[in-house]
Design a protein around this motif. Structure first.
Motif, PDB file in Angstrom:
ATOM      1  N   GLY A 257      24.458   7.502  20.142  1.00 43.49           N
ATOM      2  CA  GLY A 257      23.595   8.688  20.170  1.00 43.49           C
ATOM      3  C   GLY A 257      24.122   9.793  19.278  1.00 43.49           C
ATOM      4  O   GLY A 257      23.355  10.451  18.560  1.00 43.49           O
ATOM      5  N   LEU A 258      25.444   9.995  19.297  1.00 48.71           N
ATOM      6  CA  LEU A 258      26.048  11.008  18.424  1.00 48.71           C
ATOM      7  C   LEU A 258      25.874  10.631  16.960  1.00 48.71           C
ATOM      8  O   LEU A 258      25.553  11.485  16.121  1.00 48.71           O
ATOM      9  N   TYR A 259      26.052   9.360  16.629  1.00 48.30           N
ATOM     10  CA  TYR A 259      25.848   8.903  15.253  1.00 48.30           C
ATOM     11  C   TYR A 259      24.397   9.103  14.815  1.00 48.30           C
ATOM     12  O   TYR A 259      24.133   9.538  13.695  1.00 48.30           O
ATOM     13  N   HIS A 260      23.462   8.833  15.715  1.00 41.81           N
ATOM     14  CA  HIS A 260      22.043   9.023  15.397  1.00 41.81           C
ATOM     15  C   HIS A 260      21.738  10.495  15.123  1.00 41.81           C
ATOM     16  O   HIS A 260      21.032  10.830  14.172  1.00 41.81           O
ATOM     17  N   GLU A 261      22.280  11.380  15.952  1.00 42.94           N
ATOM     18  CA  GLU A 261      22.074  12.816  15.746  1.00 42.94           C
ATOM     19  C   GLU A 261      22.709  13.269  14.433  1.00 42.94           C
ATOM     20  O   GLU A 261      22.131  14.070  13.689  1.00 42.94           O
ATOM     21  N   TRP A 262      23.886  12.774  14.146  1.00 44.57           N
ATOM     22  CA  TRP A 262      24.583  13.147  12.918  1.00 44.57           C
ATOM     23  C   TRP A 262      23.836  12.616  11.700  1.00 44.57           C
ATOM     24  O   TRP A 262      23.679  13.303  10.691  1.00 44.57           O
ATOM     25  N   ASN A 263      23.313  11.390  11.804  1.00 43.91           N
ATOM     26  CA  ASN A 263      22.573  10.776  10.703  1.00 43.91           C
ATOM     27  C   ASN A 263      21.256  11.504  10.433  1.00 43.91           C
ATOM     28  O   ASN A 263      20.811  11.576   9.284  1.00 43.91           O
ATOM     29  N   ASN A 264      20.625  12.046  11.465  1.00 39.57           N
ATOM     30  CA  ASN A 264      19.372  12.787  11.291  1.00 39.57           C
ATOM     31  C   ASN A 264      19.591  14.221  10.833  1.00 39.57           C
ATOM     32  O   ASN A 264      18.629  14.932  10.569  1.00 39.57           O
ATOM     33  N   GLY A 265      20.828  14.675  10.769  1.00 39.41           N
ATOM     34  CA  GLY A 265      21.121  16.014  10.271  1.00 39.41           C
ATOM     35  C   GLY A 265      21.001  17.106  11.313  1.00 39.41           C
ATOM     36  O   GLY A 265      20.923  18.287  10.966  1.00 39.41           O
ATOM     37  N   VAL A 266      20.994  16.752  12.588  1.00 38.51           N
ATOM     38  CA  VAL A 266      20.876  17.771  13.629  1.00 38.51           C
ATOM     39  C   VAL A 266      22.144  18.609  13.712  1.00 38.51           C
ATOM     40  O   VAL A 266      22.104  19.791  14.003  1.00 38.51           O
ATOM     41  N   LEU A 267      23.284  18.004  13.405  1.00 35.41           N
ATOM     42  CA  LEU A 267      24.551  18.699  13.508  1.00 35.41           C
ATOM     43  C   LEU A 267      24.867  19.561  12.288  1.00 35.41           C
ATOM     44  O   LEU A 267      25.866  20.275  12.292  1.00 35.41           O
ATOM     45  N   GLU A 268      24.044  19.524  11.272  1.00 33.32           N
ATOM     46  CA  GLU A 268      24.235  20.371  10.098  1.00 33.32           C
ATOM     47  C   GLU A 268      23.754  21.776  10.418  1.00 33.32           C
ATOM     48  O   GLU A 268      22.584  21.986  10.695  1.00 33.32           O
TER      49      GLU A 268
END
Length: 117
Positions: free
Chosen positions: A103-114
């Motif tokens: 889930g964290l990888y998915h969020e990071w891949n979608n750019g939510v953590l930027e």
């Protein structure tokens, strides 16, 4: 059996009468603008209470809450594993952590953590 029907009918009628009375009593005759305005510790608000905020901040806060709750769920499992070393507990917690990491990888891949784009 008839006693149950009579009792439930009386309870239903009494609850409807109570709801009707409460709705009639609680209606205010005049809605005051002061009561409808936002309240900030007894002072008039300096700006609008409906100002928009950053969606990025909201998403980071939601992610923090999700991971915080997941850690709270994992702590009793870790304590239980110390008492009884069962392979099912180990597999369960590893799958749980794997789902969290995916889930964290998915969020990071979608750019939510930027934060800044």
């Amino acid at each position: 059996m008839m006693y149950i029907y009579i009792t439930s009918t009386v309870a239903l009628i009494m609850s409807m009468i109570m709801m009707l009375l409460c709705s009639m009593i609680s209606k205010s005759s005049k809605k005051d603008q002061e009561k409808l305005s936002p309240f900030e510790c007894g002072f008039d608000p300096k700006s609008s209470a409906r100002t928009p905020f950053s969606i990025q901040f909201f998403l980071i806060a939601i992610l923090f809450l999700i991971f915080d709750i997941e850690i709270a769920i994992m702590l009793p499992v870790i304590l239980t594993m110390n008492i009884s070393m069962n392979w099912m507990w180990l597999i369960t917690i590893m799958m749980f952590i794997l789902i969290l990491i995916l889930g964290l990888y998915h969020e990071w891949n979608n750019g939510v953590l930027e934060w800044a784009k």
